[in-house]
Scaffold this motif. Structure first.
Motif, PDB file in Angstrom:
ATOM      1  N   ASN A  88       0.876  -1.219   0.015  1.00 52.73           N
ATOM      2  CA  ASN A  88      -0.055  -0.031   0.110  1.00 52.73           C
ATOM      3  C   ASN A  88       0.745   1.112   0.012  1.00 52.73           C
ATOM      4  N   ALA A  89       2.018   1.215  -0.222  1.00 54.94           N
ATOM      5  CA  ALA A  89       3.003   2.250  -0.022  1.00 54.94           C
ATOM      6  C   ALA A  89       2.566   3.670  -1.061  1.00 54.94           C
ATOM      7  N   ALA A  90       2.311   2.949  -2.298  1.00 53.72           N
ATOM      8  CA  ALA A  90       1.791   4.009  -3.266  1.00 53.72           C
ATOM      9  C   ALA A  90       0.574   4.990  -2.768  1.00 53.72           C
ATOM     10  N   ARG A  91       0.004   4.617  -1.948  1.00 54.58           N
ATOM     11  CA  ARG A  91      -1.455   5.082  -1.482  1.00 54.58           C
ATOM     12  C   ARG A  91      -1.231   6.187  -0.558  1.00 54.58           C
ATOM     13  N   THR A  92       0.317   6.560  -0.169  1.00 57.24           N
ATOM     14  CA  THR A  92       0.486   7.478   0.714  1.00 57.24           C
ATOM     15  C   THR A  92      -0.001   8.955   0.118  1.00 57.24           C
ATOM     16  N   PRO A  93      -0.894   9.882   0.792  1.00 65.82           N
ATOM     17  CA  PRO A  93      -0.836  11.013   0.318  1.00 65.82           C
ATOM     18  C   PRO A  93       0.351  11.718  -0.189  1.00 65.82           C
ATOM     19  N   GLY A  94       0.227  12.508  -1.079  1.00 72.60           N
ATOM     20  CA  GLY A  94       1.339  13.167  -1.710  1.00 72.60           C
ATOM     21  C   GLY A  94       2.271  12.525  -2.706  1.00 72.60           C
ATOM     22  N   VAL A  95       1.978  11.413  -2.769  1.00 73.04           N
ATOM     23  CA  VAL A  95       2.899  10.461  -3.713  1.00 73.04           C
ATOM     24  C   VAL A  95       2.442  10.672  -5.215  1.00 73.04           C
ATOM     25  N   GLU A  96       3.274  11.257  -5.894  1.00 73.63           N
ATOM     26  CA  GLU A  96       2.956  11.515  -7.339  1.00 73.63           C
ATOM     27  C   GLU A  96       3.764  10.517  -8.393  1.00 73.63           C
ATOM     28  N   ILE A  97       4.843  10.310  -7.933  1.00 74.27           N
ATOM     29  CA  ILE A  97       5.759   9.279  -8.901  1.00 74.27           C
ATOM     30  C   ILE A  97       6.135   8.190  -7.727  1.00 74.27           C
ATOM     31  N   VAL A  98       6.160   6.903  -8.501  1.00 80.21           N
ATOM     32  CA  VAL A  98       6.575   5.675  -7.815  1.00 80.21           C
ATOM     33  C   VAL A  98       7.540   4.927  -8.543  1.00 80.21           C
ATOM     34  N   VAL A  99       8.721   4.766  -8.062  1.00 83.25           N
ATOM     35  CA  VAL A  99       9.957   4.190  -8.625  1.00 83.25           C
ATOM     36  C   VAL A  99       9.787   2.670  -8.331  1.00 83.25           C
ATOM     37  N   ALA A 100       9.368   1.789  -9.179  1.00 73.21           N
ATOM     38  CA  ALA A 100       9.232   0.251  -8.895  1.00 73.21           C
ATOM     39  C   ALA A 100      10.612  -0.381  -8.842  1.00 73.21           C
ATOM     40  N   ALA A 101      11.390  -0.479  -7.850  1.00 77.93           N
ATOM     41  CA  ALA A 101      12.854  -1.002  -7.842  1.00 77.93           C
ATOM     42  C   ALA A 101      12.931  -2.159  -6.682  1.00 77.93           C
ATOM     43  N   ILE A 102      11.703  -2.746  -6.476  1.00 78.93           N
ATOM     44  CA  ILE A 102      11.871  -4.089  -5.872  1.00 78.93           C
ATOM     45  C   ILE A 102      12.493  -5.176  -6.797  1.00 78.93           C
ATOM     46  N   VAL A 103      13.012  -6.068  -6.287  1.00 78.66           N
ATOM     47  CA  VAL A 103      13.901  -6.920  -7.327  1.00 78.66           C
ATOM     48  C   VAL A 103      12.752  -8.246  -7.094  1.00 78.66           C
ATOM     49  N   GLY A 104      12.246  -8.805  -8.294  1.00 77.87           N
ATOM     50  CA  GLY A 104      11.652 -10.052  -8.396  1.00 77.87           C
ATOM     51  C   GLY A 104      10.109  -9.852  -8.203  1.00 77.87           C
ATOM     52  N   ALA A 105       9.459 -11.114  -7.970  1.00 74.48           N
ATOM     53  CA  ALA A 105       7.970 -11.324  -7.958  1.00 74.48           C
ATOM     54  C   ALA A 105       7.400 -10.453  -6.711  1.00 74.48           C
ATOM     55  N   ALA A 106       8.326 -10.096  -5.748  1.00 70.39           N
ATOM     56  CA  ALA A 106       7.857  -9.521  -4.654  1.00 70.39           C
ATOM     57  C   ALA A 106       7.392  -7.951  -4.799  1.00 70.39           C
ATOM     58  N   GLY A 107       7.781  -7.598  -6.189  1.00 69.72           N
ATOM     59  CA  GLY A 107       7.395  -6.110  -6.536  1.00 69.72           C
ATOM     60  C   GLY A 107       6.114  -5.998  -7.211  1.00 69.72           C
ATOM     61  N   LEU A 108       5.540  -7.186  -7.616  1.00 71.63           N
ATOM     62  CA  LEU A 108       4.220  -7.102  -8.255  1.00 71.63           C
ATOM     63  C   LEU A 108       3.181  -6.464  -7.850  1.00 71.63           C
ATOM     64  N   LEU A 109       2.862  -6.661  -6.442  1.00 72.12           N
ATOM     65  CA  LEU A 109       1.686  -6.124  -5.980  1.00 72.12           C
ATOM     66  C   LEU A 109       1.993  -4.692  -5.504  1.00 72.12           C
ATOM     67  N   PRO A 110       2.991  -4.214  -5.043  1.00 74.97           N
ATOM     68  CA  PRO A 110       3.254  -2.885  -4.798  1.00 74.97           C
ATOM     69  C   PRO A 110       3.394  -2.046  -5.937  1.00 74.97           C
ATOM     70  N   THR A 111       3.660  -2.862  -7.054  1.00 76.87           N
ATOM     71  CA  THR A 111       3.847  -1.824  -8.244  1.00 76.87           C
ATOM     72  C   THR A 111       2.358  -1.866  -9.056  1.00 76.87           C
ATOM     73  N   LEU A 112       1.435  -2.716  -8.910  1.00 70.48           N
ATOM     74  CA  LEU A 112       0.145  -2.753  -9.361  1.00 70.48           C
ATOM     75  C   LEU A 112      -0.444  -1.787  -8.613  1.00 70.48           C
ATOM     76  N   THR A 113      -0.425  -1.593  -7.209  1.00 72.66           N
ATOM     77  CA  THR A 113      -1.049  -0.549  -6.421  1.00 72.66           C
ATOM     78  C   THR A 113      -0.754   0.851  -7.112  1.00 72.66           C
ATOM     79  N   ALA A 114       0.461   0.955  -7.265  1.00 71.17           N
ATOM     80  CA  ALA A 114       0.803   2.276  -8.042  1.00 71.17           C
ATOM     81  C   ALA A 114       0.327   2.540  -9.308  1.00 71.17           C
ATOM     82  N   VAL A 115       0.107   1.614 -10.134  1.00 64.69           N
ATOM     83  CA  VAL A 115      -0.691   1.538 -11.425  1.00 64.69           C
ATOM     84  C   VAL A 115      -2.079   1.963 -11.198  1.00 64.69           C
ATOM     85  N   GLU A 116      -2.663   1.165 -10.032  1.00 61.95           N
ATOM     86  CA  GLU A 116      -4.158   1.338  -9.897  1.00 61.95           C
ATOM     87  C   GLU A 116      -4.322   2.670  -9.339  1.00 61.95           C
TER      88      GLU A 116
END
Ligand code: NAD
Ligand code: MG
Length: 395
Positions: A88-116
């Motif tokens: 849910n990190a990307a949902r933090t108020p004030g976030v406009e840009i998300v850098v998806a730099a987790i390695v591997g499949a662990a990054g899928l859901l956090p990155t998708l949240t940013a997309v959503e």
């Protein structure tokens, strides 16, 4: 007004390079959220330097240690922990840009949240896109997110294509072929019979790039290029046949686009990830990245060759996975992650990596990659099977 940035995986190689670019452009960007797996010491250092509003660390114990240190320093930074908090990190108020730099499949859901959330998403985490392909791209379109490639080759292709709409979706008008370059890694010329004896440290000593250990091993097997082939198909909406892999050991040309009229447009630069990071942060403008421009008078020869599919069987496996479609790329990625981890842990040999992936692809049933649930299930099944292959090989 400065733009709020969230870095998923701030303690890694891409994360640190992103902070370096931001530190040169503090009038334009402010660090809101940083996340990491367990390296609380590095996160503490980043807190001191960038004063984010919030930091999230997956590991609970590391979060407690970090909280205590921040209190000693009188720094009022919110600390959260656990996997859900990262998702849910990307949902933090004030976030406009998300850098998806987790390695591997662990990054899928956090990155998708940013997309959503419809944010500007700078994608380094290629595994997320390889796993979920069309689903990921459909989410980008449905939520009107802006998706920009940080991976140096895809960033080069993006810069060499005819243009893009406001959401970063590139036009393919007049494009004949995409030429995806790769250095060939540290073992391009090693005698074939020595490959089975190489150590994790040798595999991680990339001649041109300084990267995390997983992607370094992927570069040594050239599975990285295989994953990038799939990444390019989804990112740019091109069929496999329209992409050609070109081995270019010096890593100066970062990829090219060839056009119907015979023109070939290339993007060049020193091998430094701060260039594509700065390009995506500022797109469509340009900012300072701290990277020296190329000096053509001091440059050695630029050479190009075709890939060696015998030496690098992962390349064929990746192309096959893309051809089969559905959940096949998800299985390829999961098996590769398991095999690379086993190699890094000294459990299997370098030359066992591709057979583990091949066996897993032969065994795990391919499904239609319709929804996230299916993808997560197939990822899990593939990991379990790949682990059983690793255990047999390790005996
Ligand atoms: P890295 O290993 O240096 O860093 C990975 C980051 O992800 C760290 O911050 C770590 O704490 C975090 N992380 C790892 N596992 C996690 C988990 N389970 N939960 C939450 N966080 C976790 O990796 P890197 O080299 O920076 O690569 C990051 C991504 O960028 C990869 O997908 C890689 O393929 C891609 N990429 C990297 C480079 C490069 O030059 N390093 C170039 C192109 C693409
Ligand atoms: Mg790359």
């Amino acid at each position: 007004m400065s733009q709020g940035v969230c870095i998923l995986g701030s303690t890694g190689s891409i994360g640190c390079n992103t902070l370096d670019v931001i530190s040169r452009n503090l009038d334009q960007y402010s660090v809101r959220v940083l996340t990491a797996h367990s390296n609380w010491q590095k996160l503490l250092e980043q807190c001191k330097n960038y004063q984010p509003e919030k930091v999230i660390i997956a590991d609970q114990q590391s979060a407690e240690l970090l909280t205590a240190e921040l209190r000693k320093l009188n720094l009022s930074i919110q600390v959260e922990s656990g996997r859900d908090a990262i998702i849910n990190a990307a949902r933090t108020p004030g976030v406009e840009i998300v850098v998806a730099a987790i390695v591997g499949a662990a990054g899928l859901l956090p990155t998708l949240t940013a997309v959503e959330c419809g944010l500007k998403v700078l994608l380094a985490n290629k595994e997320a896109l390889v796993m979920s392909g069309e689903l990921f791209m459909n989410a980008v379109k449905a939520h009107r997110a802006i998706l920009l490639p940080v991976d140096s080759e895809h960033n080069a292709i993006f810069q060499s294509l005819p243009g893009a709409d406001d959401n970063g979706l590139a036009s393919l008008e007049g494009v004949h072929k995409i030429l995806l370059t790769g250095s060939g890694g540290p073992f391009r010329q090693l005698p074939l019979n020595e490959l089975s004896q190489v150590t994790p440290d040798q595999a991680c000593a990339h001649p041109n790039w300084d990267m995390g250990r997983k992607i370094s091993v992927d570069s040594a097997t050239m599975m990285n290029k295989g994953l990038e082939l799939i990444e390019a198909c989804f990112l740019f909406g091109v069929p496999l046949e329209q992409i050609e892999i070109v081995v270019h050991p010096q890593s100066i040309v970062h990829s090219m686009v060839s056009y119907a009229d015979g023109s070939v447009i290339a993007q060049m630069g020193n091998p430094d990830m701060r260039t594509p990071i700065a390009h995506t942060l500022a797109w469509p403008s340009r900012i300072e990245a701290g990277v020296e421009p190329l000096n053509f008078f001091e440059m050695s020869n630029l050479t190009f060759e075709s890939p060696d599919f015998e030496r690098f069987p992962g390349l064929k496996l990746a192309a096959q996975a893309m051809q089969v479609g559905g959940t096949a790329p998800c299985t390829l990625n999961a098996a590769n992650e398991v095999a690379v981890e086993a190699f890094l842990a000294g459990k299997i040999r370098f030359t066992d990596i591709a057979p583990v992936i091949r066996k897993t692809m032969e065994h795990v049933e391919v499904r239609e990659a319709q929804n996230l649930q299916t993808i997560i299930e197939v990822d899990q099944l593939s990991r379990e099977f790949a682990l059983s292959v690793v255990e047999q090989r390790g005996q």
